[in-house]
Design a protein around this motif. Sequence first.
Motif, PDB file in Angstrom:
ATOM      1  N   ALA A  11       0.732  -1.207  -0.094  1.00  0.00           N
ATOM      2  CA  ALA A  11       0.110   0.013  -0.163  1.00  0.00           C
ATOM      3  C   ALA A  11       0.932   1.175  -0.071  1.00  0.00           C
ATOM      4  CB  ALA A  11      -0.628   0.010   1.214  1.00  0.00           C
ATOM      5  N   GLN A  12       2.122   1.301   0.487  1.00  0.00           N
ATOM      6  CA  GLN A  12       2.979   2.348   0.853  1.00  0.00           C
ATOM      7  C   GLN A  12       3.687   2.614  -0.657  1.00  0.00           C
ATOM      8  OE1 GLN A  12       5.825   1.615   3.495  1.00  0.00           O
ATOM      9  NE2 GLN A  12       4.507   1.399   5.218  1.00  0.00           N
ATOM     10  N   VAL A  13       3.637   1.745  -1.546  1.00  0.00           N
ATOM     11  CA  VAL A  13       4.385   1.731  -2.872  1.00  0.00           C
ATOM     12  C   VAL A  13       3.827   2.818  -3.669  1.00  0.00           C
ATOM     13  CG1 VAL A  13       5.210   0.502  -5.150  1.00  0.00           C
ATOM     14  CG2 VAL A  13       5.252  -0.733  -2.733  1.00  0.00           C
ATOM     15  N   ALA A  14       4.804   3.854  -4.222  1.00  0.00           N
ATOM     16  CA  ALA A  14       4.492   4.867  -5.290  1.00  0.00           C
ATOM     17  C   ALA A  14       4.539   4.217  -6.407  1.00  0.00           C
ATOM     18  CB  ALA A  14       5.141   6.081  -4.848  1.00  0.00           C
ATOM     19  N   ILE A  15       5.947   4.023  -6.772  1.00  0.00           N
ATOM     20  CA  ILE A  15       6.478   3.464  -8.073  1.00  0.00           C
ATOM     21  C   ILE A  15       6.825   2.046  -7.959  1.00  0.00           C
ATOM     22  CG2 ILE A  15       8.446   3.679  -9.733  1.00  0.00           C
ATOM     23  CD1 ILE A  15       6.671   5.992 -10.150  1.00  0.00           C
ATOM     24  N   ASP A  16       5.999   1.248  -8.863  1.00  0.00           N
ATOM     25  CA  ASP A  16       6.321  -0.265  -8.915  1.00  0.00           C
ATOM     26  C   ASP A  16       6.777  -0.677 -10.082  1.00  0.00           C
ATOM     27  OD1 ASP A  16       6.315  -3.077  -8.468  1.00  0.00           O
ATOM     28  OD2 ASP A  16       4.174  -3.034  -8.666  1.00  0.00           O
ATOM     29  N   VAL A  17       8.170  -0.844 -10.119  1.00  0.00           N
ATOM     30  CA  VAL A  17       8.885  -1.280 -11.410  1.00  0.00           C
ATOM     31  C   VAL A  17       8.826  -2.945 -11.306  1.00  0.00           C
ATOM     32  CG1 VAL A  17      11.199  -1.237 -12.423  1.00  0.00           C
ATOM     33  CG2 VAL A  17      10.247   0.595 -11.301  1.00  0.00           C
ATOM     34  N   ILE A  40       9.288   1.537  -4.959  1.00  0.00           N
ATOM     35  CA  ILE A  40       9.864   2.377  -4.443  1.00  0.00           C
ATOM     36  C   ILE A  40       8.572   3.273  -3.528  1.00  0.00           C
ATOM     37  CG2 ILE A  40      10.789   5.056  -4.618  1.00  0.00           C
ATOM     38  CD1 ILE A  40      12.173   3.478  -7.255  1.00  0.00           C
ATOM     39  N   ARG A  41       8.648   3.602  -2.253  1.00  0.00           N
ATOM     40  CA  ARG A  41       7.748   3.895  -1.403  1.00  0.00           C
ATOM     41  C   ARG A  41       7.367   5.462  -1.335  1.00  0.00           C
ATOM     42  NH1 ARG A  41      10.532   0.595   3.312  1.00  0.00           N
ATOM     43  NH2 ARG A  41      10.081  -1.478   2.381  1.00  0.00           N
ATOM     44  N   ARG A  42       5.996   5.715  -1.049  1.00  0.00           N
ATOM     45  CA  ARG A  42       5.674   6.940  -0.821  1.00  0.00           C
ATOM     46  C   ARG A  42       6.561   7.917  -0.249  1.00  0.00           C
ATOM     47  NH1 ARG A  42      -0.221   5.326  -0.355  1.00  0.00           N
ATOM     48  NH2 ARG A  42      -0.378   4.712  -2.646  1.00  0.00           N
ATOM     49  N   ASN A  43       6.691   9.161  -0.317  1.00  0.00           N
ATOM     50  CA  ASN A  43       7.701   9.979   0.623  1.00  0.00           C
ATOM     51  C   ASN A  43       9.075   9.567   0.867  1.00  0.00           C
ATOM     52  OD1 ASN A  43       5.354  11.091   0.819  1.00  0.00           O
ATOM     53  ND2 ASN A  43       5.058  10.771   2.885  1.00  0.00           N
ATOM     54  N   LEU A  76       2.145   3.425 -10.880  1.00  0.00           N
ATOM     55  CA  LEU A  76       2.184   4.554  -9.843  1.00  0.00           C
ATOM     56  C   LEU A  76       0.843   4.284  -9.202  1.00  0.00           C
ATOM     57  CD1 LEU A  76       3.338   7.077  -9.060  1.00  0.00           C
ATOM     58  CD2 LEU A  76       1.991   8.139 -10.690  1.00  0.00           C
ATOM     59  N   ASP A  77       1.096   4.341  -7.862  1.00  0.00           N
ATOM     60  CA  ASP A  77       0.045   4.009  -7.166  1.00  0.00           C
ATOM     61  C   ASP A  77      -0.893   2.981  -7.559  1.00  0.00           C
ATOM     62  OD1 ASP A  77       1.080   5.828  -5.218  1.00  0.00           O
ATOM     63  OD2 ASP A  77       0.045   7.851  -6.206  1.00  0.00           O
ATOM     64  N   GLY A  78      -0.396   1.906  -8.036  1.00  0.00           N
ATOM     65  CA  GLY A  78      -1.221   0.909  -8.323  1.00  0.00           C
ATOM     66  C   GLY A  78      -1.905   0.856  -9.762  1.00  0.00           C
ATOM     67  N   THR A  79      -1.687   2.186 -10.573  1.00  0.00           N
ATOM     68  CA  THR A  79      -2.296   2.232 -11.802  1.00  0.00           C
ATOM     69  C   THR A  79      -0.893   2.033 -12.749  1.00  0.00           C
ATOM     70  OG1 THR A  79      -3.750   3.696 -10.771  1.00  0.00           O
ATOM     71  CG2 THR A  79      -3.542   3.900 -13.523  1.00  0.00           C
ATOM     72  N   ASP A  80      -1.328   1.357 -13.752  1.00  0.00           N
ATOM     73  CA  ASP A  80      -0.288   1.176 -14.937  1.00  0.00           C
ATOM     74  C   ASP A  80      -0.128   2.662 -15.630  1.00  0.00           C
ATOM     75  OD1 ASP A  80       0.920   0.529 -17.179  1.00  0.00           O
ATOM     76  OD2 ASP A  80       0.076  -1.495 -17.581  1.00  0.00           O
ATOM     77  N   ILE A  81       1.139   2.961 -15.830  1.00  0.00           N
ATOM     78  CA  ILE A  81       1.399   4.204 -16.433  1.00  0.00           C
ATOM     79  C   ILE A  81       2.187   4.024 -17.607  1.00  0.00           C
ATOM     80  CG2 ILE A  81       0.978   5.642 -14.493  1.00  0.00           C
ATOM     81  CD1 ILE A  81       4.125   5.879 -14.338  1.00  0.00           C
ATOM     82  N   SER A  82       2.651   2.702 -17.921  1.00  0.00           N
ATOM     83  CA  SER A  82       3.662   2.619 -19.150  1.00  0.00           C
ATOM     84  C   SER A  82       3.247   3.063 -20.316  1.00  0.00           C
ATOM     85  CB  SER A  82       3.849   1.115 -19.001  1.00  0.00           C
ATOM     86  OG  SER A  82       3.045   0.231 -18.658  1.00  0.00           O
ATOM     87  N   ARG A  83       2.028   3.197 -20.799  1.00  0.00           N
ATOM     88  CA  ARG A  83       1.551   4.083 -22.010  1.00  0.00           C
ATOM     89  C   ARG A  83       1.604   5.385 -22.033  1.00  0.00           C
ATOM     90  NH1 ARG A  83       0.472  -0.225 -25.190  1.00  0.00           N
ATOM     91  NH2 ARG A  83       0.595  -2.119 -24.268  1.00  0.00           N
ATOM     92  N   LEU A  84       1.463   5.915 -20.673  1.00  0.00           N
ATOM     93  CA  LEU A  84       1.410   7.416 -20.691  1.00  0.00           C
ATOM     94  C   LEU A  84       2.532   8.137 -21.244  1.00  0.00           C
ATOM     95  CD1 LEU A  84      -0.451   8.005 -17.219  1.00  0.00           C
ATOM     96  CD2 LEU A  84      -1.392   7.961 -19.499  1.00  0.00           C
TER      97      LEU A  84
END
Length: 367
Positions: A11-17, A40-43, A76-84
């Motif tokens: 739940a704390q993860v901001a960026i999930d590679v 990589i966690r938030r803050n 990012l925060d659980g949402t796939d951002i690879s296509r943005l």
Amino acid sequence: MSTPVSEAAEAQVAIDVDRVSKIFPGEDAVRALDDVSVGIRRNEFFTLLGPSGCGKTTLLRIIAGFEPPTMGALRLDGTDISRLAPDQRPINTVFQNYALFPHMSVARNIGFGLEMLGKPKREVNETVDRMLKLVQMEALKSRKTSALSGGQQQRVALARALAPHPRVLLLDEPLSALDLKLRKEMQIELKRLQSETGITFIFVTHDQEEALTMSDRIAVMRDGRILQIGSPRDIYQRPAERFVANFIGESNFLDATLSAGHVTLKAGGGAFAVTAPPGVADGPVSVLVRPEHAAVRAGSPAGDELPATIRNVVYSGDATTIHLELGSGELFKAKMSNSTGGGATLPSQGEPAVVTIAPGAVTVLKD
Ligand SMILES: Nc1ncnc2c1ncn2[C@@H]1O[C@H](COP(=O)(O)OP(=O)(O)OP(=O)(O)O)[C@@H](O)[C@H]1O
Ligand SMILES: [Mg+2]
């Protein structure tokens, strides 16, 4: 089934590679990233550390969206951002060369991105003033950035990247152009900015000291892979492999034999209790002893002490480093603090001495 602990960490993860690989195609194709996973966690102040060419910039560029991964996912925060596209990600980057507009004032440089986003003038001005205060550049707000020192330009670049309040800030060796004194000041400044803004920082450096002093956690990279992720203390005190131990801090590597949770050094001394990393079987092993965990005195060995001969004594103000040859023929460095009078009564070069290794200071390495 995942445990509550891992759910909390997730739940704390901001960026999930997630299992990212990057191959640059061509005649001599380069595998710049090889199955990299990290949360990589938030803050968090998170640092990618490793030698030149290990893939640090490539990983940042993939997170920022300037480069697509060949394989794997990015969330990012659980949402796939690879296509943005990069400008659709709430992520900003401070590049090594800052890339400021030289003929614009400090204030306009900081506000430019917000203007481009079509923010109302009043909001832009308010944010610029807040950013100027944050990086302590209020007095120079009207100056052209071409007429600033390196450290001042650095602060403008930071303020510009922080102005839209991104969720994640990527920093690619932002301090490498600065002299040592300014670099130290900016290290403290960056830590302060990170804790005041609460933004997740992903910081790239190949300077181990910088990584140790600034980071909440560090990922040590080599040849496109992450070898170890941990707090500065973990990475320094419990490096998993020889490369990590060698890359961070000063090290003695010694031959030893592992048996039932204890190691015996080839150089002598007693048996040291150890926790071997998973996958290391009893038998011959390589161990690490940090120089500051060993003490040297004159005389002949008693109990668990190791016999040695002094080769060289180097005084460096706060500490004295003693270079020795152990009974096994292995070379060894011990570093003793001068504040405790450590180096004051040492035997001289060529004389016999004994080395004492502190309990718990022997680390078994996965070679
Ligand atoms: N556009 C590209 N095309 C082909 N190869 C590339 C490209 N960009 C990077 N590489 C290669 O990928 C590998 C990783 O490069 P990267 O720039 O990520 O390293 P780095 O860890 O940032 O190094 P440094 O500390 O020198 O900045 C290197 O072997 C590099 O030559
Ligand atoms: Mg790089």
